[in-house]
Design a protein around this motif. Structure first.
Motif, PDB file in Angstrom:
ATOM      1  N   ILE A  62       0.888  -1.299  -0.092  1.00 61.66           N
ATOM      2  CA  ILE A  62       0.055   0.042  -0.080  1.00 61.66           C
ATOM      3  C   ILE A  62       0.818   1.313  -0.080  1.00 61.66           C
ATOM      4  CG2 ILE A  62      -1.552   1.451   1.439  1.00 61.66           C
ATOM      5  CD1 ILE A  62      -2.799  -1.411   2.216  1.00 61.66           C
ATOM      6  N   GLY A  63       1.955   1.253   0.874  1.00 60.63           N
ATOM      7  CA  GLY A  63       2.855   2.131   0.962  1.00 60.63           C
ATOM      8  C   GLY A  63       3.319   2.654  -0.298  1.00 60.63           C
ATOM      9  N   GLU A  64       3.997   1.835  -1.090  1.00 61.54           N
ATOM     10  CA  GLU A  64       4.510   1.949  -2.390  1.00 61.54           C
ATOM     11  C   GLU A  64       3.517   2.514  -3.282  1.00 61.54           C
ATOM     12  OE1 GLU A  64       5.810  -1.780  -3.905  1.00 61.54           O
ATOM     13  OE2 GLU A  64       7.242  -2.417  -2.244  1.00 61.54           O
ATOM     14  N   HIS A  65       2.156   2.209  -3.341  1.00 63.41           N
ATOM     15  CA  HIS A  65       1.395   2.739  -4.210  1.00 63.41           C
ATOM     16  C   HIS A  65       1.135   4.197  -3.830  1.00 63.41           C
ATOM     17  CE1 HIS A  65       0.493  -0.351  -7.469  1.00 63.41           C
ATOM     18  NE2 HIS A  65       0.538  -1.364  -6.148  1.00 63.41           N
ATOM     19  N   ILE A  66       1.071   4.272  -2.421  1.00 60.69           N
ATOM     20  CA  ILE A  66       0.598   5.963  -2.015  1.00 60.69           C
ATOM     21  C   ILE A  66       1.940   6.746  -2.332  1.00 60.69           C
ATOM     22  CG2 ILE A  66       0.284   7.292   0.051  1.00 60.69           C
ATOM     23  CD1 ILE A  66      -2.283   5.880  -0.578  1.00 60.69           C
ATOM     24  N   ASN A  67       3.045   6.150  -2.235  1.00 58.99           N
ATOM     25  CA  ASN A  67       4.062   6.957  -2.732  1.00 58.99           C
ATOM     26  C   ASN A  67       4.168   7.304  -4.013  1.00 58.99           C
ATOM     27  OD1 ASN A  67       6.873   8.419  -1.824  1.00 58.99           O
ATOM     28  ND2 ASN A  67       7.729   6.328  -3.173  1.00 58.99           N
ATOM     29  N   GLU A  68       3.864   6.339  -4.838  1.00 62.18           N
ATOM     30  CA  GLU A  68       3.767   6.686  -6.391  1.00 62.18           C
ATOM     31  C   GLU A  68       2.855   7.466  -6.660  1.00 62.18           C
ATOM     32  OE1 GLU A  68       5.807   5.752  -9.060  1.00 62.18           O
ATOM     33  OE2 GLU A  68       6.907   4.748  -7.669  1.00 62.18           O
ATOM     34  N   MET A  69       1.706   7.586  -5.945  1.00 63.75           N
ATOM     35  CA  MET A  69       0.767   8.739  -6.161  1.00 63.75           C
ATOM     36  C   MET A  69       1.158   9.962  -5.769  1.00 63.75           C
ATOM     37  SD  MET A  69      -2.902   6.715  -5.812  1.00 63.75           S
ATOM     38  CE  MET A  69      -2.709   5.893  -3.989  1.00 63.75           C
ATOM     39  N   LYS A  70       2.030  10.048  -4.584  1.00 66.17           N
ATOM     40  CA  LYS A  70       2.594  11.382  -4.087  1.00 66.17           C
ATOM     41  C   LYS A  70       3.398  11.994  -5.126  1.00 66.17           C
ATOM     42  CE  LYS A  70       2.432  10.462   0.796  1.00 66.17           C
ATOM     43  NZ  LYS A  70       2.990  10.369   1.953  1.00 66.17           N
ATOM     44  N   ILE A  71       4.173  11.030  -5.845  1.00 66.20           N
ATOM     45  CA  ILE A  71       5.241  11.525  -6.817  1.00 66.20           C
ATOM     46  C   ILE A  71       4.361  12.215  -8.055  1.00 66.20           C
ATOM     47  CG2 ILE A  71       6.675  10.780  -8.568  1.00 66.20           C
ATOM     48  CD1 ILE A  71       7.765   8.791  -6.488  1.00 66.20           C
ATOM     49  N   ALA A  74       2.866  15.453  -7.109  1.00 66.14           N
ATOM     50  CA  ALA A  74       4.105  16.547  -7.172  1.00 66.14           C
ATOM     51  C   ALA A  74       4.339  17.018  -8.685  1.00 66.14           C
ATOM     52  CB  ALA A  74       5.450  16.036  -6.255  1.00 66.14           C
ATOM     53  N   SER A  75       4.232  15.998  -9.428  1.00 64.77           N
ATOM     54  CA  SER A  75       4.774  16.231 -10.701  1.00 64.77           C
ATOM     55  C   SER A  75       3.588  16.956 -11.722  1.00 64.77           C
ATOM     56  CB  SER A  75       5.095  14.980 -11.699  1.00 64.77           C
ATOM     57  OG  SER A  75       3.914  14.317 -11.804  1.00 64.77           O
ATOM     58  N   THR A  76       2.277  17.293 -10.962  1.00 66.53           N
ATOM     59  CA  THR A  76       1.212  17.940 -11.617  1.00 66.53           C
ATOM     60  C   THR A  76       0.598  18.911 -10.930  1.00 66.53           C
ATOM     61  OG1 THR A  76      -0.469  16.029 -10.573  1.00 66.53           O
ATOM     62  CG2 THR A  76       0.542  15.429 -12.800  1.00 66.53           C
ATOM     63  N   ALA A  77       1.304  19.310 -10.084  1.00 70.20           N
ATOM     64  CA  ALA A  77       0.937  20.422  -9.100  1.00 70.20           C
ATOM     65  C   ALA A  77       0.520  21.843  -9.762  1.00 70.20           C
ATOM     66  CB  ALA A  77       2.028  20.671  -7.915  1.00 70.20           C
ATOM     67  N   ASP A  78       1.214  21.923 -10.743  1.00 68.34           N
ATOM     68  CA  ASP A  78       0.991  23.213 -11.522  1.00 68.34           C
ATOM     69  C   ASP A  78      -0.388  23.044 -12.596  1.00 68.34           C
ATOM     70  OD1 ASP A  78       2.740  24.758  -9.606  1.00 68.34           O
ATOM     71  OD2 ASP A  78       4.342  24.238 -11.164  1.00 68.34           O
ATOM     72  N   MET A  79      -0.778  22.083 -12.739  1.00 62.18           N
ATOM     73  CA  MET A  79      -1.824  21.790 -13.721  1.00 62.18           C
ATOM     74  C   MET A  79      -3.298  22.291 -13.417  1.00 62.18           C
ATOM     75  SD  MET A  79      -0.345  18.184 -15.262  1.00 62.18           S
ATOM     76  CE  MET A  79       1.319  17.965 -15.903  1.00 62.18           C
ATOM     77  N   GLU A  80      -4.094  22.316 -14.384  1.00 68.09           N
ATOM     78  CA  GLU A  80      -5.405  22.424 -14.152  1.00 68.09           C
ATOM     79  C   GLU A  80      -5.824  21.028 -13.666  1.00 68.09           C
ATOM     80  OE1 GLU A  80      -7.613  25.326 -14.291  1.00 68.09           O
ATOM     81  OE2 GLU A  80      -5.787  26.231 -14.500  1.00 68.09           O
ATOM     82  N   PHE A  81      -7.081  20.862 -12.713  1.00 68.53           N
ATOM     83  CA  PHE A  81      -7.413  19.440 -12.567  1.00 68.53           C
ATOM     84  C   PHE A  81      -7.607  18.464 -13.385  1.00 68.53           C
ATOM     85  CE2 PHE A  81      -9.226  22.081  -8.588  1.00 68.53           C
ATOM     86  CZ  PHE A  81      -8.332  21.184  -7.574  1.00 68.53           C
ATOM     87  N   ALA A  82      -8.242  18.850 -14.518  1.00 66.98           N
ATOM     88  CA  ALA A  82      -8.532  17.907 -15.553  1.00 66.98           C
ATOM     89  C   ALA A  82      -7.290  17.322 -16.352  1.00 66.98           C
ATOM     90  CB  ALA A  82      -9.159  18.589 -16.901  1.00 66.98           C
TER      91      ALA A  82
END
Length: 181
Positions: A62-71, A74-82
């Motif tokens: 679970i931690g590995e997948h949550i970590n991947e989602m965090k990454i 972080a990589s999409t932080a400046d994008m619009e939601f869609a």
């Protein structure tokens, strides 16, 4: 960075895959380490070499997948939601077996809780109650509404065998988030 032996990686992947397969067949509480070892074609000792027990194994997965989602966040932080949602839904699609098992399994309450907590952290800075459409509303209620809705739509999409492609989900969910945040 140290290089991990390919045999170790292969064993760990076989163990993880075995757990997911077994969880799709029966409750996590009914799965034994021996069941996992048999399915993964490894010894129990190999499992204990990498994990304390089956609970540690599940937590690490679970931690590995949550970590991947965090990454991804972080990589999409400046994008619009869609636009930012597209890598999410693609990731969910690529890891369908894991997510479908976690969301359907009675033994995976930990996943749902951790996923919810992760989304709380990701969305908490998006809630604005000082101006705009949410002015005067309770920020905690809005945050819980958004996160619970997001978890629910992901759960619906996965458990219904992804009836729409990731780009459609990303666009539709992005529009809904824009309207509510």
């Amino acid at each position: 960075m140290t290089k991990v032996d390919r045999r170790i990686l292969k064993s760990q992947e076989a163990i993880k895959h075995a757990v997911i397969e077994l969880m799709s067949e029966k409750k996590f509480d009914d799965i034994t380490v021996q069941d996992i070892a048999d399915r993964a074609n490894v010894s129990r000792g190999t499992i204990y070499l990498h994990y304390l027990d089956k609970f540690d194994l599940l937590d690490k997965m679970i931690g590995e997948h949550i970590n991947e989602m965090k990454i991804l966040c972080a990589s999409t932080a400046d994008m619009e939601f869609a636009e930012a949602n597209l890598p999410w839904f693609e990731y969910l699609e690529q890891n369908y077996l894991f997510f479908s098992t976690m969301l359907a399994s009675k033994g995976a309450h930990s996943f749902r809780r951790q996923f919810h907590e992760f989304l709380i952290e990701e969305f908490k800075d998006e809630v604005n109650i000082l101006e705009g459409k949410n002015y005067g509303l309770n920020g905690e209620i809005i945050l819980q509404f958004i996160v619970t809705s997001y978890v629910g739509i992901v759960e619906w999409w996965i458990t219904n065998d992804m009836p729409y492609p990731p780009d459609v989900m990303a666009e539709q969910v992005g529009i809904l988030l824009e309207r509510n945040l």
